[in-house]
Scaffold this active site. Structure first.
Site, PDB file in Angstrom:
ATOM      1  N   ALA A   9      37.796  -2.950  -9.580  1.00 39.11           N
ATOM      2  CA  ALA A   9      37.655  -1.718  -8.801  1.00 39.11           C
ATOM      3  C   ALA A   9      36.345  -1.020  -9.142  1.00 39.11           C
ATOM      4  CB  ALA A   9      38.837  -0.799  -9.077  1.00 39.11           C
ATOM      5  N   ALA A  10      35.308  -1.805  -9.420  1.00 38.06           N
ATOM      6  CA  ALA A  10      34.044  -1.201  -9.853  1.00 38.06           C
ATOM      7  C   ALA A  10      33.053  -1.040  -8.709  1.00 38.06           C
ATOM      8  CB  ALA A  10      33.411  -2.047 -10.954  1.00 38.06           C
ATOM      9  N   ARG A  15      29.692   0.893   2.216  1.00 40.34           N
ATOM     10  CA  ARG A  15      29.946   0.993   3.662  1.00 40.34           C
ATOM     11  C   ARG A  15      31.028   2.018   4.029  1.00 40.34           C
ATOM     12  NH1 ARG A  15      30.928  -4.459   6.256  1.00 40.34           N
ATOM     13  NH2 ARG A  15      31.558  -5.232   4.217  1.00 40.34           N
ATOM     14  N   LYS A  22      35.632   3.921  -3.341  1.00 39.76           N
ATOM     15  CA  LYS A  22      36.407   3.270  -2.274  1.00 39.76           C
ATOM     16  C   LYS A  22      37.882   3.152  -2.612  1.00 39.76           C
ATOM     17  CE  LYS A  22      35.727  -1.210  -1.284  1.00 39.76           C
ATOM     18  NZ  LYS A  22      35.091  -2.353  -0.599  1.00 39.76           N
ATOM     19  N   GLN A  75      32.734  -1.296 -16.153  1.00 43.59           N
ATOM     20  CA  GLN A  75      31.642  -2.227 -15.883  1.00 43.59           C
ATOM     21  C   GLN A  75      30.430  -1.351 -15.521  1.00 43.59           C
ATOM     22  OE1 GLN A  75      31.811  -4.424 -12.215  1.00 43.59           O
ATOM     23  NE2 GLN A  75      30.633  -6.137 -13.027  1.00 43.59           N
ATOM     24  N   ASN A 225      36.490  -2.354   3.681  1.00 43.34           N
ATOM     25  CA  ASN A 225      35.067  -2.144   3.408  1.00 43.34           C
ATOM     26  C   ASN A 225      34.486  -0.936   4.117  1.00 43.34           C
ATOM     27  OD1 ASN A 225      34.534  -4.574   1.762  1.00 43.34           O
ATOM     28  ND2 ASN A 225      35.188  -5.604   3.623  1.00 43.34           N
ATOM     29  N   ALA A 361      67.311  34.921   6.097  1.00 43.63           N
ATOM     30  CA  ALA A 361      65.984  34.711   6.702  1.00 43.63           C
ATOM     31  C   ALA A 361      64.941  35.595   6.040  1.00 43.63           C
ATOM     32  CB  ALA A 361      66.046  35.016   8.190  1.00 43.63           C
ATOM     33  N   ARG A 421      65.805  49.339  -1.866  1.00 42.11           N
ATOM     34  CA  ARG A 421      64.960  49.682  -0.704  1.00 42.11           C
ATOM     35  C   ARG A 421      65.119  51.173  -0.469  1.00 42.11           C
ATOM     36  NH1 ARG A 421      69.430  46.889   3.185  1.00 42.11           N
ATOM     37  NH2 ARG A 421      70.751  48.730   3.391  1.00 42.11           N
TER      38      ARG A 421
END
Ligand code: UD1
Ligand code: CA
Length: 445
Positions: A9-10, A15, A22, A75, A225, A361, A421
């Site tokens: 996965a390096a 593109r 990627k 890598q 790609n 509600a 309230r």
């Protein structure tokens, strides 16, 4: 036999035209990398090694999240696929088999990988190949009967070799010690100036080892790609998941409009309405119903529960049996015990609601003070009046009641009625007198 999985996965993924590595672009609600890891995990590897390079910090973080046991090696320079695999030498187990996968190839099935692994009993090196409709620039597999003689990269292939339609997927299995010894012999004297992993097939043959090919369907080896390919892959993924769900006995009233994630689990006879989106980490049990236009991620919906239309279940939403969650309700990190009803226009976050409680509600758990999050605990059989603001941390006891429009800042004891309230005052005749004065003012203008 021990098994190390190495996922490459390096690559930069130039593109994709993206800042994002990627393998971290999403497919089925999870990074591309998650698909390769999931397919590989089916082989029950003893070690998983991800080779990161481009965007290594992000890839490392994602790998840790997807598989906390995976090791990530870096890598630093992308010198080719053999060089990439070589970086995994110390992280992989020294004995047993190695299977190499690409992080940008999401559709491999566990069955195919099992066949690849099984073929190791016949060959020292096994390569996964496919017959390509349009072989394009894939590496070509040069074979004689079952034997793989060599893999030739397109750039280095003769016209005759380019006519071969048997192509290299990039997936490979070999004994670890053998593979790393072969990789040591790979050079970069080729058209691309890269260390090709594919060279190990020919080198194995030259050393009197055997190499063979296992075939799979071309669709399985599809690599991503470009963004266009990612979009097409998403469509293919969704089509397959919908078909699987239908096969499993799930009712999809408008299948083409439902979006699944890689790990979505839906039980038999569950009903999924139109335009439902599943993010990662969702389980819906048998017989539950998700109505139109819901968005779910990281949540669990139990048998007999109904959700939506237009509900949002965020991570940590846990619905017990027969819970009813109606329209415009958002739940986050909220546990709703059996039979709870949250019908309309409500936000419950960092909350626990006891069984058979009714949430009116417009109820809101005010869980965030601008700095920290706080919990709301509501007991069993409670009744939360419409438009109650529950200012967390706060607890409402079993069988308690809050009056509509209350702002609850203190705990409510069990069986108590909390009214918080302004008291209502009626002024007889005042409305009529007020209106008359306003109309007179307007007329005088
Ligand atoms: C590779 C194969 C080719 C095969 C094709 C299938 C080689 C030399 N060629 O070609 O035979 O048909 O895949 O898609 O192996 N990567 C690294 N580090 C590197 C180079 C690549 O991690 O230094 C990773 C990439 O991120 C990618 C994978 O390895 O996931 C394949 O690399 P890519 O450059 O796409 O190889 P292809 O030229 O497509
Ligand atoms: Ca490629």
């Amino acid at each position: 036999m021990a098994l190390s999985l190495i996922v490459l996965a390096a690559g930069q993924g130039t593109r994709m035209n993206s800042e994002r590595p990627k393998v971290l672009h999403p497919l089925g609600g999870v990074p591309l990398l998650a698909h390769a890891l999931a397919a590989g995990r089916a082989l029950e590897p003893d070690r998983v090694v991800v080779v990161a390079g481009h965007g290594a910090p992000e890839v490392t973080a994602a790998a840790a999240e997807l598989d906390p046991e995976a090791q990530v090696v870096i890598q630093a320079e992308r010198l080719g696929t053999a060089h990439a695999v070589a970086q995994a030498r110390d992280a992989a187990l020294p004995r047993g088999d190695v299977v190499v996968l690409y992080g940008d190839t999401p559709f491999l099935t566990p069955e195919t990988l099992e066949r690849l692994r099984a073929a190791r009993s016949r060959f020292d090196v096994v390569v996964l190949g496919f017959r390509a409709l349009d072989p394009g620039r894939y590496g070509r597999l040069v074979t004689s009967g079952d034997d793989l003689l060599a893999i030739v990269e397109w750039k280095d292939a003769s016209d005759e070799e380019r006519r071969i339609d048997l192509c290299n997927s990039g997936v490979m299995a070999a004994d670890a010690a053998t593979l790393f010894a072969l990789i040591d012999a790979v050079d970069n004297a080729n058209a691309a100036g890269e260390y090709y992993l594919t060279d190990v097939a020919g080198i194995a043959r030259a050393r009197g080892l055997t190499a063979g090919v296992v075939l799979c369907d071309e669709a399985e080896t599809l690599g991503i790609n470009t963004r266009a390919e990612l979009v097409a892959a998403e469509a293919a993924f969704q089509a397959r998941r919908r078909a699987e769900m239908i096969d499993l006995g799930v009712t999809l009233t408008a299948p083409d409009t439902v979006i699944f994630a890689l790990d979505t689990v839906v039980g038999r006879d569950a009903i999924i309405g139109p335009n439902v989106v599943f993010g990662p980490g969702v389980t819906v049990e048998s017989g539950a119903e998700i109505r139109a236009f819901c968005h779910l991620e990281g949540c669990h919906v139990s048998r007999g529960a109904t959700v939506g239309p237009f509900a949002r279940l965020r991570p940590g939403a846990e619905l017990a049996e027969d819970v009813h969650v109606g329209n415009f309700v958002e739940l986050k990190n909220a546990i709703l015990d059996e039979g709870v009803k949250v019908g309309h226009l409500t936000y419950l976050g960092d909350a626990h609601v006891g069984e058979h409680t009714n949430i009116g509600a417009g109820t809101v758990t005010c869980n965030y003070d601008g700095v920290m999050k706080h919990r709301t605990t509501i007991g069993k059989r409670a009744f939360i009046g419409s438009d109650t603001m529950l200012v967390a941390p706060v607890t409402v006891g079993d069988d308690a009641l809050t009056a509509s429009g209350s702002v609850i800042t203190e705990d409510v004891p069990p069986e108590a009625l909390a009214v918080a309230r302004g008291r209502q005052v009626n002024k007889p005749g005042l409305a009529a007198r007020l209106m008359a004065r306003l109309r007179a003012l307007k007329a005088a203008k």
